[in-house]
Every structure is written in C-alpha cells, then in structure tokens.
Design a protein around this motif. Structure first.
Motif: not given
Length: 208
Positions: A191-202, A183-189
C-alpha cells in the motif's frame, strides 16, 4: 449497602456493552461473508449463523441486509480518517503537492482498511437502488473535495489545458479501488508503494 445495589447500578452499562458487542460481531460476520462470497450470495441467515446469533437478532439490530450494509459503509468511510485529511488540506503551508499527497494518503488508508467492502458494495448497487445511491453519493462527495481543492489553487497551477473538472476526472481514474487492487492484489505492491506512485503520478499529470 447490599451487594445487589452496585450490581443493579451497572446492569444498564452491562446491557449496553453486550448490545454493542453483538452489533460488532454481526457486522464483522457480515463483512467476512460479503468479502468471501459476495453481497448478493450472502443471506441474513448466514450472517446470523456466522455471528452466533439468531436471525431475529440480526433484524432487530440492523433492520435488514441493506441496513447492515449501510452501517458497514459508514464505518468504511470513517476508516480513511477524513478529519486528518481535512486538517492536512487546510494547513497554512499546504502547497498543491502537499494537498495531492494528503488526498492520496486518505485514499490509501480507505482502500487498505475498507477496500474489501467497497467492491461488494458496488456489486450490491447493481440490484439495490438504495445501495447504488449510497455508492454514487460517496463518489460525488469525493469529487466535491477534489474540485474544492483544485479550485482554490492559483491560476497556472494546473497543467496547461486542464480545467478543474478534468483534473478531478483524472484523479478519480488514477486513485480508484480498481487501480489499488490491481497493484496490491495482482502485482504485489505494498500500500505504501501505491501511495508513493499516486503522489508522483498526480503531480506529474495535474501540475505545471
């Protein structure tokens, strides 16, 4: 009183400060090289040159390259702030959603500050049994935390058909260094966006 007395009094403190600075410079140099060219390709001689010290100094401070890597790994584990995670998990008003968010936040902090070390450490474990054990033990400790948290929930909290061990497996699959890097290196997200997605996905994948 002569000027020599105060100077002598602080000699020990000065030596300690200098030793700590040298340790930090060596560790920072090793981290830069491990990230830039990989663990296996990095030699102690290169670390010494990068840090501006002698090769014997590196050996006297860390023993060998494995010792240096172990020290870096210990520092990496602390970078996620495990004490903060524990406090959030044990808060009296921590719902399952809040606990999942606390674990996701810990992983985000860990990967954001030390993710560049985790991949070289995993690489090193392919040839160094001691480092393979270190990586495997760290993963096992993370699983123990998840299992303990999920086991504390009331019956019916997990999605129908999910047992605690499977829930821990799903968590590990979602919140991994590889997913974070994708997400961060390849897709440009961010870190905070990754964390938000993790919370929702979990919450979506694990909770009823």
């Amino acid at each position: 009183m002569s000027d020599e007395a105060p100077r002598r009094r602080y000699d020990s403190l000065r030596r300690t400060a200098q030793a700590l600075e040298t340790r930090a410079e060596i560790a920072q140099a090793a981290r830069r090289l491990f990230v830039a060219q990989g663990w296996a390709a990095t030699t102690v001689r290169e670390v010494a040159r990068e840090a501006g010290v002698s090769v014997p100094t590196v050996y006297s401070v860390y023993g060998n390259k494995n010792g240096l890597t172990l020290a870096l790994a210990d520092a990496a584990g602390l970078s996620g702030d495990p004490a903060r995670q524990l406090s959030e998990l044990e808060a009296p008003d921590a719902t399952p959603e809040v606990q999942l968010a606390a674990m996701a936040a810990f992983d985000r902090r860990l990967f954001e500050s030390a993710g560049d070390l985790i991949v070289p450490l995993r690489e090193a474990g392919r040839t160094e049994p001691e480092l393979a054990t270190l990586y495997r033990d760290a993963r096992a400790r993370a699983d123990e935390t998840r299992v303990a948290v999920f086991s504390s929930w009331r019956a019916g909290t997990l999605r129908d058909g999910l047992d605690v061990r499977t829930a821990a497996d799903i968590y590990a699959g979602l919140c991994s260094i590889d997913v974070y890097n994708t997400f961060t290196a390849e897709r440009g997200w961010s870190p905070s966006r990754v964390e938000r997605w993790w919370r929702q996905a979990l919450a979506r994948e694990l909770l009823n």
